[in-house]
Design an enzyme around this catalytic site. Structure first.
Site, PDB file in Angstrom:
ATOM      1  N   LYS A  67      38.438  37.113  37.492  1.00 34.84           N
ATOM      2  CA  LYS A  67      38.672  38.334  38.279  1.00 34.84           C
ATOM      3  C   LYS A  67      39.138  38.063  39.718  1.00 34.84           C
ATOM      4  O   LYS A  67      38.894  38.847  40.629  1.00 34.84           O
ATOM      5  CB  LYS A  67      37.425  39.256  38.313  1.00 34.84           C
ATOM      6  N   SER A  68      39.816  36.956  39.896  1.00 37.94           N
ATOM      7  CA  SER A  68      40.303  36.599  41.230  1.00 37.94           C
ATOM      8  C   SER A  68      41.801  36.821  41.392  1.00 37.94           C
ATOM      9  O   SER A  68      42.362  36.475  42.431  1.00 37.94           O
ATOM     10  CB  SER A  68      39.985  35.121  41.514  1.00 37.94           C
ATOM     11  N   TRP A  72      47.826  38.542  37.842  1.00 39.20           N
ATOM     12  CA  TRP A  72      48.919  38.603  38.820  1.00 39.20           C
ATOM     13  C   TRP A  72      49.632  37.255  38.901  1.00 39.20           C
ATOM     14  O   TRP A  72      50.851  37.164  38.808  1.00 39.20           O
ATOM     15  CB  TRP A  72      48.324  39.004  40.162  1.00 39.20           C
ATOM     16  N   HIS A 130      39.696  28.696  33.585  1.00 39.68           N
ATOM     17  CA  HIS A 130      38.658  29.083  34.551  1.00 39.68           C
ATOM     18  C   HIS A 130      37.705  27.905  34.797  1.00 39.68           C
ATOM     19  O   HIS A 130      36.719  28.041  35.516  1.00 39.68           O
ATOM     20  CB  HIS A 130      37.831  30.255  34.011  1.00 39.68           C
ATOM     21  N   ARG A 152      39.565  34.667  45.776  1.00 42.07           N
ATOM     22  CA  ARG A 152      39.449  36.054  46.246  1.00 42.07           C
ATOM     23  C   ARG A 152      38.063  36.274  46.849  1.00 42.07           C
ATOM     24  O   ARG A 152      37.096  35.581  46.469  1.00 42.07           O
ATOM     25  CB  ARG A 152      39.631  36.986  45.030  1.00 42.07           C
ATOM     26  N   SER A 160      34.744  43.536  40.517  1.00 42.19           N
ATOM     27  CA  SER A 160      35.774  43.534  39.485  1.00 42.19           C
ATOM     28  C   SER A 160      35.198  43.008  38.157  1.00 42.19           C
ATOM     29  O   SER A 160      35.428  43.578  37.082  1.00 42.19           O
ATOM     30  CB  SER A 160      36.953  42.671  39.943  1.00 42.19           C
ATOM     31  N   TYR A 218      44.033  35.721  47.277  1.00 39.76           N
ATOM     32  CA  TYR A 218      44.441  37.044  46.799  1.00 39.76           C
ATOM     33  C   TYR A 218      44.788  37.959  47.986  1.00 39.76           C
ATOM     34  O   TYR A 218      45.813  38.628  47.987  1.00 39.76           O
ATOM     35  CB  TYR A 218      43.285  37.628  45.977  1.00 39.76           C
ATOM     36  N   GLY A 292      43.319  46.852  41.890  1.00 39.03           N
ATOM     37  CA  GLY A 292      44.223  45.888  42.514  1.00 39.03           C
ATOM     38  C   GLY A 292      44.279  46.003  44.023  1.00 39.03           C
ATOM     39  O   GLY A 292      45.330  45.803  44.631  1.00 39.03           O
TER      40      GLY A 292
HETATM   41  P1  A3P Z   1      40.120  44.987  40.517  1.00 42.93           P
HETATM   42  O1  A3P Z   1      39.106  45.063  39.408  1.00 42.93           O
HETATM   43  O2  A3P Z   1      39.488  44.802  41.863  1.00 42.93           O
HETATM   44  O3  A3P Z   1      41.088  46.109  40.498  1.00 42.93           O
HETATM   45  P2  A3P Z   1      41.971  38.723  36.843  1.00 42.93           P
HETATM   46  O4  A3P Z   1      43.416  38.955  36.615  1.00 42.93           O
HETATM   47  O5  A3P Z   1      41.646  37.387  37.419  1.00 42.93           O
HETATM   48  O6  A3P Z   1      41.161  39.090  35.656  1.00 42.93           O
HETATM   49  O7  A3P Z   1      41.558  39.723  38.021  1.00 42.93           O
HETATM   50  C1  A3P Z   1      41.640  41.104  37.816  1.00 42.93           C
HETATM   51  C2  A3P Z   1      41.794  41.798  39.153  1.00 42.93           C
HETATM   52  O8  A3P Z   1      43.159  41.649  39.610  1.00 42.93           O
HETATM   53  C3  A3P Z   1      41.544  43.277  39.020  1.00 42.93           C
HETATM   54  O9  A3P Z   1      40.984  43.656  40.280  1.00 42.93           O
HETATM   55  C4  A3P Z   1      42.952  43.813  38.808  1.00 42.93           C
HETATM   56  O10 A3P Z   1      43.103  45.167  39.104  1.00 42.93           O
HETATM   57  C5  A3P Z   1      43.745  42.935  39.768  1.00 42.93           C
HETATM   58  N1  A3P Z   1      45.177  42.839  39.443  1.00 42.93           N
HETATM   59  C6  A3P Z   1      45.753  42.791  38.222  1.00 42.93           C
HETATM   60  N2  A3P Z   1      47.084  42.704  38.330  1.00 42.93           N
HETATM   61  C7  A3P Z   1      47.375  42.706  39.647  1.00 42.93           C
HETATM   62  C8  A3P Z   1      48.601  42.659  40.391  1.00 42.93           C
HETATM   63  N3  A3P Z   1      49.763  42.604  39.793  1.00 42.93           N
HETATM   64  N4  A3P Z   1      48.504  42.690  41.743  1.00 42.93           N
HETATM   65  C9  A3P Z   1      47.310  42.752  42.354  1.00 42.93           C
HETATM   66  N5  A3P Z   1      46.123  42.807  41.713  1.00 42.93           N
HETATM   67  C10 A3P Z   1      46.156  42.785  40.369  1.00 42.93           C
END
Ligand code: A3P
Length: 321
Positions: A67-68, A72, A130, A152, A160, A218, A292
């Site tokens: 979740k970092s 993306w 991970h 992050r 998240s 992030y 995000g």
């Molecule tokens: P939030 O739950 O704070 O919205 P991971 O991809 O490592 O699983 O992390 C998921 C987090 O990245 C989520 O955060 C998600 O919304 C965010 N995320 C996914 N795609 C993204 C993007 N293109 N740009 C920025 N944040 C993104």
């Protein structure tokens, strides 16, 4: 292949039974191995990787704590390493979630114990993990392959994670309250934890081998996406494309725009599609796109929780960040 012998099963469960154990968030238990905590399935994949995974010097390994910003970065690196895909109507990212295109090593290994190196169709060998730096297979360190780590703010990571777990959790695993998740996370006894030791491992490696390990935040990427995507592009030594007329700034700008939260989360495949993931036959693609943003944790954690996490961060990172 992939058949597990009774011997394998006995030696794995024998090892697992000796390890410290805590409640899991998506699995019944997590186990402590080499200082970090893993679900039973991930631990199995990790042991197979440590024994059999062969990294190549040209591999690119994206590493992250869950979740970092993994989704993306998967999209960004995939787009940078497949330079024509943006101009192609069959850009794979238009019909598949980034997690389908960039395999997670420990999940793949658990499912393919005899041949744990994923078969990749794209031009570069982009993979994800991970797993913390100390426990990476030796061949990753020896091959000199490049590692991109995304970090992050732990407050946003925890929030998240908690949302993600609540959506993905199988019915057989009891729901976890945010207060309990917070306690486990702070103690480091959460999946892939401790968060802080995870970050520090890659941070130290990036200081020692700056050409081999790139450390991205992030929050920096959110603030100045083009600046940091350009650093990323330079680090991975992407193939240049003629399409942009050799204009590097323009190309980076287009990659950033395509991989933005707004753009990716609104693609049909990510709104309505699903894929099968490790341990979960069906995962809705939209689960990887929530808000995000930076700082959403303040809407969920109490002031006291935020302060406590900041204190741990300050203490753990005092010599580094
Ligand atoms: P939030 O739950 O704070 O919205 P991971 O991809 O490592 O699983 O992390 C998921 C987090 O990245 C989520 O955060 C998600 O919304 C965010 N995320 C996914 N795609 C993204 C993007 N293109 N740009 C920025 N944040 C993104």
């Amino acid at each position: 292949g992939g058949e597990e012998t009774l011997d394998d099963k006995l030696s794995f469960s024998g090892l697992v039974s000796l390890l410290p154990k805590e409640r899991g968030w998506l699995s019944e238990h997590i186990h402590q191995y080499q200082g970090f905590w893993y679900s039973t399935g991930v631990l199995k994949g990790l042991l197979i990787l440590q024994q059999h995974f062969q990294a190549q010097p040209s591999d690119i390994l994206l590493a992250s704590f869950p979740k970092s910003g993994t989704t993306w970065l998967k999209a960004l690196i995939f787009t940078l390493t497949n330079p024509t895909c943006l101009d192609h109507p069959e850009n794979p990212l238009l019909s598949a979630n980034p997690h389908e295109l960039v395999p997670m090593l420990e999940g793949y290994a658990a499912q393919h114990p005899d041949d744990p190196r994923p078969k990749l169709s794209s031009s570069s060998s982009l993979m994800h993990t991970h797993i913390p730096y100390v426990s990476l297979p030796e061949s990753v360190k020896e091959s000199g392959c490049r590692i991109v780590y995304v970090f992050r703010d732990p407050k946003d990571v925890l929030v998240s994670c908690w949302h993600f777990v609540n959506r993905l959790r199988p019915e057989t695993v009891a729901p976890i309250s945010l207060a309990d998740a917070f306690q486990q996370f702070c103690r480091g006894a959460s999946p892939y934890g401790s968060f802080w030791d995870h970050v520090l491992g890659y941070w130290k490696a990036s200081i020692e081998w700056p050409k081999r390990v790139l450390f991205l935040r992030y929050e920096d990427l959110k603030k100045e996406p083009c600046v940091h995507t350009k650093r990323l592009a330079e680090f991975i030594g992407h193939p240049k494309t003629e399409e942009s007329g050799g204009d590097e700034e323009e190309r980076v700008r287009r990659v950033v725009e395509f991989c933005s939260f707004e753009k990716l989360s609104n693609l049909e495949v990510n709104k309505m599609g699903s894929h099968s993931g490790f341990g979960f036959p069906v995962i809705d693609n939209n689960i990887f796109f929530r808000k995000g943003t930076v700082g959403d944790s303040h809407n969920h954690l109490t002031k006291q929780m935020c302060d406590e996490l900041d204190e741990i961060t300050k203490d753990k990172f005092k010599d580094f960040v």
